[in-house]
Scaffold this motif. Sequence first.
Motif, PDB file in Angstrom:
ATOM      1  N   HIS A 313       0.818  -1.213   0.000  1.00  0.00           N
ATOM      2  CA  HIS A 313       0.000   0.000   0.000  1.00  0.00           C
ATOM      3  C   HIS A 313       0.849   1.257   0.000  1.00  0.00           C
ATOM      4  O   HIS A 313       1.973   1.258   0.503  1.00  0.00           O
ATOM      5  CB  HIS A 313      -0.939  -0.010   1.205  1.00  0.00           C
ATOM      6  N   THR A 314       0.283   2.333  -0.574  1.00  0.00           N
ATOM      7  CA  THR A 314       1.050   3.569  -0.677  1.00  0.00           C
ATOM      8  C   THR A 314       0.522   4.670   0.238  1.00  0.00           C
ATOM      9  O   THR A 314       1.273   5.555   0.614  1.00  0.00           O
ATOM     10  CB  THR A 314       1.054   4.093  -2.126  1.00  0.00           C
ATOM     11  N   TYR A 315      -0.762   4.632   0.608  1.00  0.00           N
ATOM     12  CA  TYR A 315      -1.291   5.686   1.484  1.00  0.00           C
ATOM     13  C   TYR A 315      -0.905   5.373   2.918  1.00  0.00           C
ATOM     14  O   TYR A 315      -1.022   4.239   3.372  1.00  0.00           O
ATOM     15  CB  TYR A 315      -2.806   5.798   1.307  1.00  0.00           C
ATOM     16  N   ASN A 316      -0.455   6.394   3.665  1.00  0.00           N
ATOM     17  CA  ASN A 316       0.299   6.096   4.892  1.00  0.00           C
ATOM     18  C   ASN A 316      -0.466   5.370   5.990  1.00  0.00           C
ATOM     19  O   ASN A 316       0.092   4.542   6.682  1.00  0.00           O
ATOM     20  CB  ASN A 316       1.056   7.321   5.399  1.00  0.00           C
ATOM     21  N   LEU A 317      -1.774   5.647   6.156  1.00  0.00           N
ATOM     22  CA  LEU A 317      -2.474   4.920   7.222  1.00  0.00           C
ATOM     23  C   LEU A 317      -2.587   3.431   6.900  1.00  0.00           C
ATOM     24  O   LEU A 317      -2.555   2.585   7.788  1.00  0.00           O
ATOM     25  CB  LEU A 317      -3.863   5.523   7.471  1.00  0.00           C
TER      26      LEU A 317
END
Lengths: 551, 162
Positions: A313-317
């Motif tokens: 995954h790339t989105y931080n959360l």
Amino acid sequence: MKLLNLIIWAVCIATAQFSFAQFENLQLGTVTGNIESTYQFYRPDSNINAQVPPEKGAMNSFANVNYRNSFFKAGVRFESYLPVLLGYPQRFQGSGIGYRYAGFSGKNLEVTVGNFYDQFGSGMVFRSFEERALGLDNAMDGVHLKYRPYKGIELTGLVGKQRFEFDSKLVNGPGIVRGVNGEVDFRSLFPKLDSIGLQISAGGSFVSKFQRDQNTLLILPENVAAYSGRAKIGYKDFYISGEYVVKENDPSDNNGYIYKNGHGILLNAGYSRKGFGVLLQAKSIDNMSFRSDRGATLTDLQINFLPALTKTHTYNLAATLYPYATIPTGEIAYQADIMYTIPKGTKIGGKYGTKINVNFSTAYDVNRRSILYDSLLRGYTATPFGMSDSLFFRDFNIEISRKFNKKLLVNLVYYNQAFNASANIVAQTLGYIYTNIAVVDVTYKLSKKHSLRGELQGLWTKQDKGDWATLVLEYTISPHWTFGIIDQWNYGNDVSAQRVHYLLGSVSYINGSTRFMLNVGKQRAGIFCVGGICRQVPASNGFTFSFTHSF
Amino acid sequence: MKSLNLLTFFLFLSIVTFAQEKLPNVVLKDIDGNAVNLSEIKNDGKPYVINFWATWCAPCKRELNTISDLYEDWQKETGVKIYAISIDDQRTVDKVKPYVSAQGWEYEVLLDTNGDLKRALGVNNVPFTFLVDGKGNIVWKHNNYNPGDENELFEKIKKLAE
């Protein structure tokens, strides 16, 4: 001095002759490389448990310099940890050369002496690699030979020790790793296959490690072998591939000194045509921790690489709070990935088409059956793909991306995850953490060079630290400037004092291959990942300045 | 005499350093399993672009998706060819082909799973773009991607194609 003069003149004459001889194609070799330096200044912040080293500031620097011409190659990497940044292996210290090699690089034959990186098959039997941002480097130090005797055939042989740490110089681990690998691409050998749309390739490896037995209680194998076989068959838009690895008995800290063989199986099936792609994967791993030091733990001295079958995954959360990593002692995992573009120009697809990615992955513990009279210290028995009902990880996610016009691009993502915090110790709690995550990412082009991008992310969970929200705003001026603000807010924490805003501002300037970046603010403790490999980073408050240049 | 020697030496050294940078002798597989030697790439004397990306890199995908919508026009106007070099490792490399197909990219996609090309060209992070002229010389490099960067790249391509 006379000798020096002589050498200088000799070099000049040789150079001159060489250049005149190849006037059209002046190839005296090229120098490439990069420089990277990161300085971080730490301020105390007891609320987020930020650590401050006694030096208050820390700096990691690297410089790679490679030389090559049409047949010769050589290179070094200078490294400097003054002192090492928090979150990196803290045993890295001082300045010096951490990697160096020289070798011959011909059309069909490559020989490298010194440090090298390579991978056999999927890496489950052997992989040496560097992930500098994580402080991970298990470079081999020895001799590496690659030979392509015929189009479609590739043979590799290697012997070496593995990089363990850096103490003003390269420090290798105690064990020796030896390996051979062969790959055959039948399509290159029999071009007829290509004409009927058939692709067949196969390969096999043998890897062995040696480490002296100094254990006073047990008689340990000093030589441990592992072997693997793999094949790939493709027909037009379909393909299936698989690899099977066996590791002979290898008592170690990781497996509790049992004398059981280990195995690894990886199966892939894929189909793709324009606008549509699907990938199905299955993996069975048992007792596959394979290191050149049987006492090593964490990411130290790993000979093999066990890929996690999950989406990176790339989105931080989604990427940094509860990321999954393979459990090397054993797991059974499955993944399905479907990608589809609703064609452009259709009613639902819009002018530019709409992209959809659906991904599902899951991993379970191995079903271990105990042995009644375990006189051979085998520990347990297990069968390939025999899984228990103990869930390690489950992730369902869907991503929809649509370009509405030349100015507006919107990306929506939803994730539903179950994470076993007792198996991957990254949180403050044990047991299962169930999360729902949603992301809205909007890019708007204000003019030819100016754009604004905003991300709003939410993570909802009743476990661990509760709910999080993240806001990202990024203003870019092509091609040089980026201004960003990121606020991660733990608004749902049970402890009201820990409902902290982790606010971080950043400015970066890029010119060609040179980049300067300044970050100021708070960074939360978390998992920092590059390409799916992660390390834990402590919370910090302060500023970071980094410089990278490539030449 | 000594200074003359040194001067001569540096003069020759300058020839060495001014030798144009070419692509290295590195063999990578394309997404259909064919071996491609980077030093042997030719585009009929027309420029080409080497772009490093990964399936887990958001700005990389933004860049290549943006250029993908323009690629047909770029090719008609300049004959440029784009090589998209995936640095995905074993964990995600099997996703490259279905991803590329689903996006409908027309690029030549090569797999640098072991990072050989990345190291040989001194790439430290992705996205990273190299522009290569028709004779195989690397003439321009750019790190990172901001929306609008594709215009700068295309201006440089047009200049080379003239």
